[in-house]
Write a protein that holds these residues in place. Structure first.
Motif, short mmCIF file in Angstrom:
data_model
loop_
_atom_site.label_atom_id
_atom_site.label_comp_id
_atom_site.label_asym_id
_atom_site.label_seq_id
_atom_site.Cartn_x
_atom_site.Cartn_y
_atom_site.Cartn_z
N PHE A 157 7.67 11.21 3.08
CA PHE A 157 9.03 12.14 2.33
C PHE A 157 9.61 11.69 1.13
CE2 PHE A 157 7.27 13.28 7.01
CZ PHE A 157 6.69 14.79 6.42
N GLN A 158 10.66 10.32 1.23
CA GLN A 158 11.55 10.11 0.06
C GLN A 158 10.79 10.16 -0.88
OE1 GLN A 158 11.65 8.69 3.10
NE2 GLN A 158 12.99 8.12 3.77
N LYS A 159 9.58 8.91 -0.93
CA LYS A 159 8.56 9.18 -2.32
C LYS A 159 8.91 10.91 -3.02
CE LYS A 159 5.52 6.19 -4.52
NZ LYS A 159 4.35 5.68 -3.55
N ALA A 160 8.03 12.00 -1.94
CA ALA A 160 7.57 13.06 -2.04
C ALA A 160 8.80 14.01 -2.78
CB ALA A 160 7.06 13.52 -1.19
N GLY A 161 10.31 13.44 -2.34
CA GLY A 161 11.13 14.10 -2.76
C GLY A 161 12.22 14.67 -2.12
N PHE A 162 11.56 14.30 -0.48
CA PHE A 162 12.29 14.80 0.55
C PHE A 162 14.17 14.14 0.16
CE2 PHE A 162 8.80 16.77 1.65
CZ PHE A 162 9.16 17.76 2.76
N ARG A 188 1.11 -1.32 0.13
CA ARG A 188 -0.20 -0.16 0.02
C ARG A 188 0.95 1.03 -0.05
NH1 ARG A 188 -5.50 1.65 3.50
NH2 ARG A 188 -5.93 3.23 2.05
N TYR A 189 1.59 1.13 0.90
CA TYR A 189 2.61 2.43 0.71
C TYR A 189 3.42 2.65 -0.43
CZ TYR A 189 2.24 2.48 5.67
OH TYR A 189 1.02 2.08 7.19
N ARG A 190 3.91 1.87 -1.01
CA ARG A 190 4.98 2.11 -2.09
C ARG A 190 3.64 2.21 -3.33
NH1 ARG A 190 7.41 -4.61 -2.36
NH2 ARG A 190 9.32 -3.69 -1.23
N GLU A 191 2.17 2.07 -3.41
CA GLU A 191 1.22 2.52 -3.97
C GLU A 191 0.94 4.15 -4.10
OE1 GLU A 191 -2.10 -0.63 -3.61
OE2 GLU A 191 -0.40 -1.84 -5.33
N THR A 192 0.72 4.35 -2.85
CA THR A 192 0.75 5.80 -2.27
C THR A 192 1.40 7.19 -2.77
OG1 THR A 192 -0.81 4.71 -0.44
CG2 THR A 192 -0.41 6.97 -0.20
N GLN A 193 0.30 7.96 -3.28
CA GLN A 193 0.93 9.52 -3.51
C GLN A 193 1.26 10.21 -2.37
OE1 GLN A 193 3.02 9.34 -6.10
NE2 GLN A 193 3.13 7.41 -6.50
N PRO A 194 2.22 10.82 -2.20
CA PRO A 194 2.13 12.01 -1.08
C PRO A 194 1.32 12.73 -1.46
CG PRO A 194 4.35 11.20 -1.99
CD PRO A 194 3.56 10.15 -3.18
N HIS A 195 0.60 13.69 -0.48
CA HIS A 195 -0.70 14.99 -0.91
C HIS A 195 0.42 16.06 -1.08
CE1 HIS A 195 -0.05 15.96 3.40
NE2 HIS A 195 -0.36 14.74 4.25
N ASP A 196 -0.47 16.94 -0.63
CA ASP A 196 0.93 17.77 -1.73
C ASP A 196 0.99 19.16 -0.55
OD1 ASP A 196 1.35 20.19 -3.80
OD2 ASP A 196 -0.67 21.36 -2.79
N GLY A 197 0.55 18.64 0.69
CA GLY A 197 1.05 18.90 1.93
C GLY A 197 3.09 18.97 1.64
N ILE A 253 3.92 21.60 -0.09
CA ILE A 253 4.42 22.75 0.60
C ILE A 253 5.65 23.58 1.99
CG2 ILE A 253 2.96 24.75 2.05
CD1 ILE A 253 0.81 23.25 0.74
N LEU A 254 5.43 22.05 2.58
CA LEU A 254 6.62 21.74 2.93
C LEU A 254 7.91 22.06 2.48
CD1 LEU A 254 5.80 19.44 5.03
CD2 LEU A 254 5.97 21.28 6.15
N GLN A 255 8.05 21.90 0.75
CA GLN A 255 9.46 21.64 -0.11
C GLN A 255 9.45 23.00 -0.21
OE1 GLN A 255 8.62 18.61 -2.33
NE2 GLN A 255 11.05 17.97 -2.01
N ASP A 256 8.17 24.04 -0.62
CA ASP A 256 8.91 24.99 -1.07
C ASP A 256 9.03 26.23 0.15
OD1 ASP A 256 7.66 24.28 -3.85
OD2 ASP A 256 5.93 24.48 -3.17
N MET A 257 8.24 25.78 1.21
CA MET A 257 8.33 26.37 2.95
C MET A 257 10.15 26.25 2.59
SD MET A 257 6.37 25.66 5.49
CE MET A 257 3.86 26.11 5.32
N ALA A 258 10.66 25.62 2.47
CA ALA A 258 11.73 24.97 2.75
C ALA A 258 12.85 25.42 1.60
CB ALA A 258 12.51 23.22 3.14
N LYS A 259 12.75 25.08 0.84
CA LYS A 259 13.54 26.21 -0.15
C LYS A 259 14.06 27.66 -0.07
CE LYS A 259 11.92 23.27 -3.76
NZ LYS A 259 10.78 22.35 -5.12
N LYS A 260 13.01 28.45 0.67
CA LYS A 260 13.50 29.88 0.95
C LYS A 260 14.17 29.96 2.16
CE LYS A 260 9.12 30.91 -1.11
NZ LYS A 260 7.29 30.49 -0.86
#
Length: 275
Positions: free
Chosen positions: A118-123, A83-92, A95-102
């Motif tokens: 978090f890894q799947k979302a690109g962290f 299930r975790y392999r199939e699940t796509q991280p939500h838009d939150g 948003i956190l990544q965009d905050m961190a970039k600044k």
């Protein structure tokens, strides 16, 4: 409205920060459609077979379960892995990544979740602490050594109705006994913590650089309060997002009785207006 004031206060804290510590509990995954197993009711809805036999979360999320009924234990963890392999991280997560970039020092994640979202979302993998381990890594059940290895090549087939592993039991490559997820379970004296300890070393090295660290904590419960305690241990401003337990330790902190995604969208909108 009080919520508007708290959102404005949260946005102000983020504007003043130079580093962001992201604390995440099980509630963080709810907006991605993942269940929160902290109560037996939620567990039994997701796994009716466990409910039929009155098997609690504490009993199935336990190394003894692998000794007592390996195919049932792997049915539970194998289904979660798929299930975790199939699940796509939500838009939150975005948003956190965009905050961190600044922020000059970016972000570091401290999570009790074992789902790898978090890894799947690109962290950045090197900026994540998984304090309870990861379902995407395995170890020996015994354990015969301190080895931890990725579960990338593991393919499991599950009879979902019966929460039962139908494919071969995963084995340890060293002793050829049974393997298990590298997750800290209840009453777990065999968990190999080396990977998490290395992650903690990286976190401590990172946060020493920050002069104005803040914490955004989402979906961290009080029954297993690992993330909440970690958030408070830094003695910096906390933005605590939790629909059930938004209470904060200091008046300078922010408590939002909301889900993670809704709160992050409101904060993002407020930041956008004053960027």
């Amino acid at each position: 409205m009080e919520t508007d004031k708290q959102i404005e206060k949260a946005a102000s804290l983020i504007r003043e920060a130079d580093a962001l510590l992201i604390g995440a509990g099980a509630g963080m995954g709810v907006d991605s459609g993942l269940p929160d197993f902290r109560g037996n009711e939620g567990l039994w809805r997701a796994y009716p077979k466990l409910g039929k036999h009155q098997i609690s979360f504490v009993e199935i999320a336990n190394p003894n379960a692998f000794a007592d009924n390996a195919r049932l234990a792997w049915g539970f963890y194998g289904h979660r892995l798929n299930r975790y392999r199939e699940t796509q991280p939500h838009d939150g997560f975005r948003i956190l990544q965009d905050m961190a970039k600044k922020l000059p020092h970016g972000a570091f994640v401290f999570t009790s979740n074992v789902d790898g979202q978090f890894q799947k979302a690109g962290f950045d993998e090197s900026r994540i602490v998984e304090c309870h381990g990861s379902i995407h890594h395995l170890q020996c059940c015994t354990p015969c050594s301190a080895s931890i290895w990725p579960a990338d090549k593991l393919s499991v087939k599950i009879d979902e109705e019966n929460c039962w592993l139908t494919s071969p039991l995963p084995v340890c490559p060293e002793c050829h006994g049974m393997s298990r997820p590298n997750i800290l379970m209840f009453n777990d004296w065999g968990w190999i913590s080396n990977r998490t300890e290395l992650q903690m070393e990286r976190l401590h090295k990172w946060y020493r650089q920050a002069k104005h660290l803040i914490v955004i904590e989402m979906g961290a419960g009080v029954h297993v309060p690992t993330v909440r305690r970690a958030s408070e241990s830094f003695d910096v401003p906390i933005i605590r997002i939790n629909p059930d337990y938004p209470e904060v330790p200091k008046s300078s902190d922010v408590g939002l009785a909301m889900g993670a995604l809704d709160a992050l969208r409101l904060i993002e909108a407020k930041l956008g207006k004053t960027a």
